[in-house]
Design a protein around this motif. Sequence first.
Motif, PDB file in Angstrom:
ATOM      1  N   ALA A 166      29.328  37.398  41.175  1.00 46.83           N
ATOM      2  CA  ALA A 166      28.583  38.637  40.968  1.00 46.83           C
ATOM      3  C   ALA A 166      29.574  39.671  40.451  1.00 46.83           C
ATOM      4  N   LEU A 167      29.169  40.381  39.408  1.00 50.87           N
ATOM      5  CA  LEU A 167      30.030  41.355  38.730  1.00 50.87           C
ATOM      6  C   LEU A 167      29.315  42.697  38.631  1.00 50.87           C
ATOM      7  N   SER A 168      30.083  43.767  38.753  1.00 55.36           N
ATOM      8  CA  SER A 168      29.541  45.114  38.644  1.00 55.36           C
ATOM      9  C   SER A 168      30.198  45.819  37.456  1.00 55.36           C
ATOM     10  N   ASP A 169      29.377  46.447  36.610  1.00 58.30           N
ATOM     11  CA  ASP A 169      29.928  47.145  35.450  1.00 58.30           C
ATOM     12  C   ASP A 169      30.298  48.589  35.805  1.00 58.30           C
ATOM     13  N   LYS A 170      30.675  49.386  34.810  1.00 58.68           N
ATOM     14  CA  LYS A 170      31.166  50.746  35.057  1.00 58.68           C
ATOM     15  C   LYS A 170      30.096  51.682  35.612  1.00 58.68           C
ATOM     16  N   LYS A 171      28.838  51.299  35.500  1.00 58.55           N
ATOM     17  CA  LYS A 171      27.752  52.111  36.063  1.00 58.55           C
ATOM     18  C   LYS A 171      27.266  51.556  37.402  1.00 58.55           C
ATOM     19  N   GLY A 172      27.889  50.471  37.853  1.00 54.68           N
ATOM     20  CA  GLY A 172      27.490  49.866  39.117  1.00 54.68           C
ATOM     21  C   GLY A 172      26.397  48.821  38.994  1.00 54.68           C
ATOM     22  N   LYS A 173      25.923  48.592  37.774  1.00 54.76           N
ATOM     23  CA  LYS A 173      24.919  47.554  37.544  1.00 54.76           C
ATOM     24  C   LYS A 173      25.558  46.195  37.812  1.00 54.76           C
ATOM     25  N   THR A 174      24.859  45.360  38.546  1.00 49.49           N
ATOM     26  CA  THR A 174      25.409  44.062  38.930  1.00 49.49           C
ATOM     27  C   THR A 174      24.671  42.929  38.236  1.00 49.49           C
ATOM     28  N   ILE A 175      25.450  41.964  37.747  1.00 46.95           N
ATOM     29  CA  ILE A 175      24.908  40.729  37.189  1.00 46.95           C
ATOM     30  C   ILE A 175      25.615  39.573  37.879  1.00 46.95           C
ATOM     31  N   GLY A 176      24.998  38.424  37.843  1.00 48.27           N
ATOM     32  CA  GLY A 176      25.633  37.270  38.461  1.00 48.27           C
ATOM     33  C   GLY A 176      25.105  35.985  37.877  1.00 48.27           C
ATOM     34  N   ALA A 186      28.320  35.559  26.952  1.00 51.23           N
ATOM     35  CA  ALA A 186      29.622  36.215  27.067  1.00 51.23           C
ATOM     36  C   ALA A 186      29.435  37.727  27.011  1.00 51.23           C
ATOM     37  N   PHE A 187      30.239  38.428  27.809  1.00 51.92           N
ATOM     38  CA  PHE A 187      30.210  39.890  27.878  1.00 51.92           C
ATOM     39  C   PHE A 187      31.643  40.381  27.727  1.00 51.92           C
ATOM     40  N   LYS A 188      31.885  41.226  26.760  1.00 51.71           N
ATOM     41  CA  LYS A 188      33.236  41.749  26.519  1.00 51.71           C
ATOM     42  C   LYS A 188      33.287  43.186  26.999  1.00 51.71           C
ATOM     43  N   GLU A 189      33.424  43.342  28.303  1.00 52.60           N
ATOM     44  CA  GLU A 189      33.558  44.646  28.922  1.00 52.60           C
ATOM     45  C   GLU A 189      34.242  44.476  30.275  1.00 52.60           C
ATOM     46  N   HIS A 190      34.613  45.578  30.892  1.00 50.12           N
ATOM     47  CA  HIS A 190      35.292  45.515  32.180  1.00 50.12           C
ATOM     48  C   HIS A 190      34.279  45.401  33.316  1.00 50.12           C
ATOM     49  N   PHE A 191      34.591  44.518  34.262  1.00 48.10           N
ATOM     50  CA  PHE A 191      33.751  44.314  35.435  1.00 48.10           C
ATOM     51  C   PHE A 191      34.618  44.265  36.686  1.00 48.10           C
ATOM     52  N   SER A 199      39.112  42.150  39.010  1.00 46.06           N
ATOM     53  CA  SER A 199      38.424  42.692  37.845  1.00 46.06           C
ATOM     54  C   SER A 199      38.571  41.755  36.653  1.00 46.06           C
ATOM     55  N   LEU A 200      37.587  41.834  35.769  1.00 44.39           N
ATOM     56  CA  LEU A 200      37.578  41.041  34.542  1.00 44.39           C
ATOM     57  C   LEU A 200      37.520  41.972  33.343  1.00 44.39           C
ATOM     58  N   GLN A 201      38.094  41.509  32.243  1.00 46.20           N
ATOM     59  CA  GLN A 201      37.971  42.227  30.976  1.00 46.20           C
ATOM     60  C   GLN A 201      36.940  41.557  30.075  1.00 46.20           C
ATOM     61  N   GLN A 202      36.510  40.385  30.493  1.00 46.72           N
ATOM     62  CA  GLN A 202      35.526  39.597  29.747  1.00 46.72           C
ATOM     63  C   GLN A 202      34.906  38.624  30.737  1.00 46.72           C
ATOM     64  N   ALA A 203      33.616  38.377  30.590  1.00 41.32           N
ATOM     65  CA  ALA A 203      32.925  37.438  31.479  1.00 41.32           C
ATOM     66  C   ALA A 203      32.070  36.477  30.676  1.00 41.32           C
ATOM     67  N   CYS A 248      36.050  33.805  31.750  1.00 43.21           N
ATOM     68  CA  CYS A 248      36.119  34.992  32.604  1.00 43.21           C
ATOM     69  C   CYS A 248      37.596  35.344  32.712  1.00 43.21           C
ATOM     70  N   ILE A 249      37.999  36.386  31.997  1.00 44.44           N
ATOM     71  CA  ILE A 249      39.412  36.728  31.833  1.00 44.44           C
ATOM     72  C   ILE A 249      39.776  37.910  32.732  1.00 44.44           C
ATOM     73  N   ILE A 250      40.830  37.725  33.514  1.00 46.12           N
ATOM     74  CA  ILE A 250      41.265  38.737  34.469  1.00 46.12           C
ATOM     75  C   ILE A 250      41.732  39.994  33.727  1.00 46.12           C
ATOM     76  N   TYR A 251      41.315  41.151  34.242  1.00 43.51           N
ATOM     77  CA  TYR A 251      41.749  42.434  33.692  1.00 43.51           C
ATOM     78  C   TYR A 251      43.011  42.909  34.409  1.00 43.51           C
ATOM     79  N   THR A 252      42.907  43.255  35.703  1.00 39.86           N
ATOM     80  CA  THR A 252      44.099  43.711  36.432  1.00 39.86           C
ATOM     81  C   THR A 252      44.577  42.692  37.457  1.00 39.86           C
ATOM     82  N   THR A 253      43.646  42.100  38.187  1.00 32.96           N
ATOM     83  CA  THR A 253      44.008  41.172  39.254  1.00 32.96           C
ATOM     84  C   THR A 253      42.791  40.391  39.709  1.00 32.96           C
TER      85      THR A 253
END
Length: 131
Positions: free
Chosen positions: A78-88, A54-59, A38-42, A95-100
């Motif tokens: 490829a990244l998925s946001d909290k609604k499941g929308k995917t961007i790549g 740049a996107f400042k949200e969890h993915f 997961s990322l906290q920023q992409a 791209c900063i790691i959130y949890t791992t």
Amino acid sequence: MQIFALRLKPNNDLMTSLRHFVAQHQIEAGFMITAVGSLQQATLRFSGQNYAQAFKEHFEIVSLVGTLSIHGIHLHIALSDKKGKTIGGHLLEGCIIYTTAEIIIGVSDNLIFLRTIDETTGYKELEIKPK
């Protein structure tokens, strides 16, 4: 073939960490086998664009593919946001790691991946040489 496994921790930059890992292990022909996390920023560059976004949200990282070499790295994510929308797009620093990030890298023992200017595209493209 060699296989490397690594886990990146919170607040690590994904691209910077991969560059460091490739340099540390002198990888000349690596490729992504799998990656999740997961990322906290992409920060990505989308197809046909010459600038980063740049996107400042969890993915969630749902895919990370490409080649890794001390001669150049080319990765798409490829990244998925909290609604499941995917961007790549192209993976960039920022791209900063959130949890791992759990990453498995394969390395060919008999190839070298170079990045050389292709006169047709004008970009540094993959050149594959025997070791």
